[in-house]
Design a protein around this motif. Structure first.
Motif: not given
Length: 477
Positions: A249-252, A391-394
Motif C-alpha cells: 500500500l505504500i507503493f500504491n 490504512k498503515f500503508g496509506w
C-alpha cells in the motif's frame, strides 16, 4: 458452489469501497492543498495522525463484528446500516466550509477521521464476509477475483469521470453561487462527490441483498477478547501478510497521491488541453489513472490462473519484482514521452492488480490456519488486519508525500523549482519501488503453500462434519 449472482453481489461491495478509496488516494491531497486551501505539511501530518488512529480502530471493528449475531449473520448487517453514513460523511469530507484557516484544519481533521472510521466500520465486515461465504479454496480465489475486478472497475469509473464531473458542476462562477461561500471549483468538487457517494450507497445495498453467510466455526461459543488477540499475535502467516500489505500500500499510495501533481506541475497537462471522447472532455491525469485501473483489472483476471499454476507466494513475488524494475525505469522518462508514461503505467498496474486478490485469499487462509491451531475462528479480527495494513500503508505513503512535497519546496498553484519537480518525479518511480522491494522480502517467508492449505481445509471439514453430526445446525441466511 457459489452462484454467479452472489459472486457479482460480493463484488459490488468493493466496487463501492474502491470508488471512495481511489478518490482519497488520487485526489484528496491535491483537494486539500489546491482547492480547500491548507498546506501540504499540514495535510501530511493529518493523514499520518488520522490513519494511524483509524488503523488501530480496525481490529475493534473486527472484534465487534465477530461477536455480532443477527438474522442476517455476523457481517452483512453492517453493509445495510452503514451504507448511507458512508456516503454522507464522504460528501462532507470534500465540502469546503466558510471558516478561517485554523477552522478549516479542524474541520478537515474531524471529517476525514470520521470518514476513515465509517470506512472501517463497513469495510472490515465486508472483507470478513469472504471468509464465511464458502470454505472452498477455489471459490475463495474466485470471490477474491470478482471482488478485485469490481473494485478496479469502480475505481476506473470514478477516476475517469471525476474531473469531468468537477468541471461540469464547477465550470463557471455561477455554479459556485448555488452555495454562497464556495467558489465554483469548490462547489464542483463537492457535487462530483455527491454523484459518486449516491452510487456507493446503492452498491452496498446490492451487496447486502445478494450475498449469504454459510461457514460457521467448529467451536461456536464466544471466546474472550484476550484469547482472540493472543491467537492473532501467535499467527505467524498473519504477521507476514501484515508487513507485505503495508509495503504494497505504500507503493500504491505514493504513486496515486502524486499523480495529479505529476501531470499538473511536471507534464503540464494544461498545455495539452482536454481529450474528448463520447463528447466528454477528459484530462491527461484522469486518463492516466483510468488506464491504471483498467490494467489493474487485467492483473486481477490473471491472478487466479497464474497463482493456481505457480502458487500465491511465487505469483506475488514475481509481480512485485517486475513492478520494481518498471518503477525505477519510470524515473527517466521526459514529460513529452507520454506514450511510454502510459504504457509503463499499464504494465506496473497489471503487476499491482495481481497481488491484491492474492492477499485477500491468503487472509482467508490465515483464518483457517488459526482455527486449526486454536479451535477458535476470529474471522473479523483477522480480516480487520488487512484493512489495518491498508490504512498503515496509506498513512505512511500519503504522509511521506505531503511532508516531502513541503521539504522539496512545493507551493500550491505556483511555478515549481527544479528540486520540487525532481521530487514529484520520484513519487511515481523510485519511492514506490522501495515498497515493492519490502513486500517481496516479507512474502518470501510466507509458509502457507497450496499443499499445506489443502491439508488444513480437509482437517477442518472433517471437524465441522463431526460437529454437525453431533449438533445439527442450519445455515445463516
Amino acid at each position: 458452489m457459489i452462484r454467479l449472482r452472489e459472486k457479482i453481489g460480493y463484488g459490488l461491495g468493493d466496487m463501492s469501497s474502491s470508488m471512495f478509496w481511489k478518490l482519497f488516494g488520487a485526489y484528496l491531497m491535491i483537494f486539500y492543498t489546491d482547492i480547500f486551501g491548507i498546506s501540504a505539511a499540514v495535510v501530511g501530518t493529518m493523514f499520518a495522525v488520522t490513519r494511524i488512529w483509524d488503523s488501530l480502530f480496525d481490529p475493534i471493528v473486527g472484534v465487534v463484528a465477530d461477536r455480532t449475531d443477527s438474522r442476517w449473520g455476523k457481517f452483512r448487517p453492517y453493509l445495510l446500516y452503514l451504507a448511507l453514513p458512508f456516503a454522507l460523511i464522504g460528501i462532507l469530507t470534500f465540502t469546503t466550509p466558510d471558516l478561517s484557516n485554523t477552522g478549516k484544519i479542524v474541520y478537515a481533521f474531524i471529517t476525514y477521521t470520521l470518514m476513515m472510521m465509517v470506512y472501517s466500520a463497513i469495510n472490515v465486515p465486508y472483507a470478513s464476509l469472504l471468509g464465511v461465504m464458502t470454505p472452498d479454496l477455489h471459490d475463495r480465489n474466485t470471490l477474491a477475483t470478482y471482488r478485485m475486478t469490481f473494485a478496479y472497475l469502480g475505481s476506473f469509473i470514478a477516476l475517469l469521470l471525476f474531473m469531468p464531473l468537477v468541471n461540469a458542476f464547477g465550470g463557471d462562477d455561477k455554479s459556485g453561487r448555488m452555495v454562497a461561500w464556495m467558489s465554483a471549483p469548490q462547489f464542483g468538487w463537492m457535487m462530483a462527490v455527491v454523484v459518486i457517494a449516491a452510487l456507493c450507497a446503492l452498491l452496498f445495498f446490492g451487496c447486502f441483498a445478494l450475498t449469504k453467510e454459510r461457514v460457521k466455526a467448529v467451536k461456536e461459543e464466544k471466546t474472550p477478547l484476550k484469547t482472540d488477540l493472543r491467537d492473532l499475535l501467535h499467527n505467524q502467516p498473519w504477521w507476514i501478510l501484515l508487513g507485505a500489505g503495508v509495503a504494497s500500500l505504500i507503493f500504491n499510495s505514493i504513486r496515486d497521491g502524486a499523480t495529479v501533481y505529476y501531470f499538473k506541475y511536471f507534464v503540464d497537462e494544461s498545455a495539452f488541453g482536454s481529450v474528448n471522447f463520447l463528447g466528454i472532455p477528459f484530462v491527461l491525469s484522469g486518463l492516466y489513472l483510468a488506464v491504471g485501473q483498467a490494467a489493474n483489472i487485467v492483473g486481477v483476471i490473471l491472478a487466479a490462473p497464474v497463482s493456481n499454476h505457480l502458487g500465491k507466494r511465487h505469483t506475488f513475488m514475481g509481480a512485485m519484482l517486475i513492478a520494481t524494475v518498471l518503477s525505477i525505469a519510470f524515473y527517466f522518462f521526459d514529460k513529452n514521452q507520454l506514450i511510454l508514461i502510459f504504457v509503463f503505467q499499464a504494465l506496473i498496474s497489471i503487476c499491482a492488480g495481481s497481488i491484491f486478490p492474492l492477499l485477500w485469499s491468503m487472509y482467508a487462509d490465515c483464518a483457517d490456519y488459526s482455527e486449526l491451531r486454536t479451535g477458535n475462528r476470529a474471522t473479523g479480527l483477522i480480516f480487520s488486519s488487512s484493512s489495518m495494513s491498508q490504512k498503515f500503508g496509506w498513512a505512511i505513503g500519503t504522509a511521506v508525500t505531503g511532508w516531502m512535497l513541503a521539504a522539496f519546496g512545493f507551493e500550491a498553484n505556483g511555478v515549481q523549482n527544479a528540486e520540487t519537480i525532481n521530487g514529484i518525479k520520484m513519487f511515481l518511480s523510485l519511492l514506490p519501488a522501495i515498497g515493492t522491494v519490502l513486500s517481496c522480502i516479507f512474502i518470501f517467508f510466507y509458509p502457507l503453500s497450496e499443499k499445506k492449505m489443502r491439508e488444513i481445509t480437509t482437517e477442518l471439514a472433517q471437524r465441522r462434519q463431526a460437529q454437525a453430526t453431533a449438533t445439527p445446525q442450519n445455515d445463516i441466511s
